[in-house]
Design an enzyme around this catalytic site. Sequence first.
Site, PDB file in Angstrom:
ATOM      1  N   TYR A 138      31.028 -12.591  49.975  1.00 40.30           N
ATOM      2  CA  TYR A 138      31.923 -12.769  48.831  1.00 40.30           C
ATOM      3  C   TYR A 138      33.006 -11.709  48.910  1.00 40.30           C
ATOM      4  O   TYR A 138      32.761 -10.532  48.664  1.00 40.30           O
ATOM      5  CB  TYR A 138      31.106 -12.625  47.547  1.00 40.30           C
ATOM      6  CG  TYR A 138      31.799 -13.021  46.269  1.00 40.30           C
ATOM      7  CD1 TYR A 138      33.088 -13.559  46.249  1.00 40.30           C
ATOM      8  CD2 TYR A 138      31.143 -12.865  45.052  1.00 40.30           C
ATOM      9  CE1 TYR A 138      33.690 -13.925  45.061  1.00 40.30           C
ATOM     10  CE2 TYR A 138      31.741 -13.223  43.856  1.00 40.30           C
ATOM     11  CZ  TYR A 138      33.009 -13.749  43.867  1.00 40.30           C
ATOM     12  OH  TYR A 138      33.604 -14.112  42.680  1.00 40.30           O
ATOM     13  N   LYS A 166      32.851 -16.807  50.434  1.00 40.26           N
ATOM     14  CA  LYS A 166      33.537 -17.189  49.202  1.00 40.26           C
ATOM     15  C   LYS A 166      34.775 -16.321  49.120  1.00 40.26           C
ATOM     16  O   LYS A 166      34.694 -15.095  49.063  1.00 40.26           O
ATOM     17  CB  LYS A 166      32.653 -16.977  47.974  1.00 40.26           C
ATOM     18  CG  LYS A 166      33.355 -17.376  46.674  1.00 40.26           C
ATOM     19  CD  LYS A 166      32.496 -17.121  45.451  1.00 40.26           C
ATOM     20  CE  LYS A 166      33.273 -17.468  44.174  1.00 40.26           C
ATOM     21  NZ  LYS A 166      32.502 -17.142  42.942  1.00 40.26           N
TER      22      LYS A 166
END
Length: 302
Positions: A138, A166
């Site tokens: 992330y 992400k």
Amino acid sequence: MSSSRPFGRALCAMVTPFSDDGSLDLDGARKLAAQLVDDGCDGLVLSGTTGESPTTSDAEKAALVRAVAEEVGDRAVTVAGVGTADTRHTVALAREAERAGADGLLVTAPYYSRPPQPAIEAHLRRVADAVGVPLMLYDIPGRTGVRIEPETMLRLADHPRVVAVKDCAYDLLGTTKVIAGSGLAYYSGCEETNLPLYAVGGAGFVSTVANVAAPHLRAVLDAYDAGETARAARLSHLALPLSEAMMAAGLPGAVTAKALLGALGRPAGPVREPLQPAGREAADGLLEEYRRLERAAGQSLV
């Protein structure tokens, strides 16, 4: 799921439902998870930013994963957020999430201490080495204070359990370089980049707005996959006012998503402090934007 889309295409960054007294609402979590899968979500990301992970305990995180994984079974993947500022704690959370039934893990760079890139890489490798499930990295420097730089991503791509990212870095050039130079599956973590990132080889999205509008967001990708790029763009444009109201109007996504879910009669409950609930004016504005999208799309999003 295919190797190019290891977690599917349409993932929801799910809120964590709480009861009125602020306790974890596992029945509500099960109901919301089932509804989101019925709405077309391939995966559910738990205990992320929208899931209020800073204010849930380790035991609550594990219980949430266990309840949602049992509820959705093989209908959708369950990805557990385990990012912390402490490598040992992150590893412990990762192992517990795997034991609880998570299909994958969402891991941020360590926040606040702002370690240099070699330390970030070592941290992420430690987590990947500690578990047997795949990782989605992330990259969200606006919250962690530090990037996972493209060169670091390219090195981490050689780890067999680092499979996805992400992306909330707002660096389309760097992102595209990693997509072109690795097998990492890139998921948009910012609503306005869902379609642009998909068009340059992204795998899909991890969306807060999907808590309330998953069918519409998925329809954008469906149109693009069908070769209807102009329609995909139109559908994407229709969603922008709601996305802006939920994600860029001064309130955190957990607050806006819970306000809308509550207005729509879905499980959500209050936010935990230090977050505060949306005021009446903000909540009414969110519902108005939702209804506007509903009318414009010509379909019910409930």
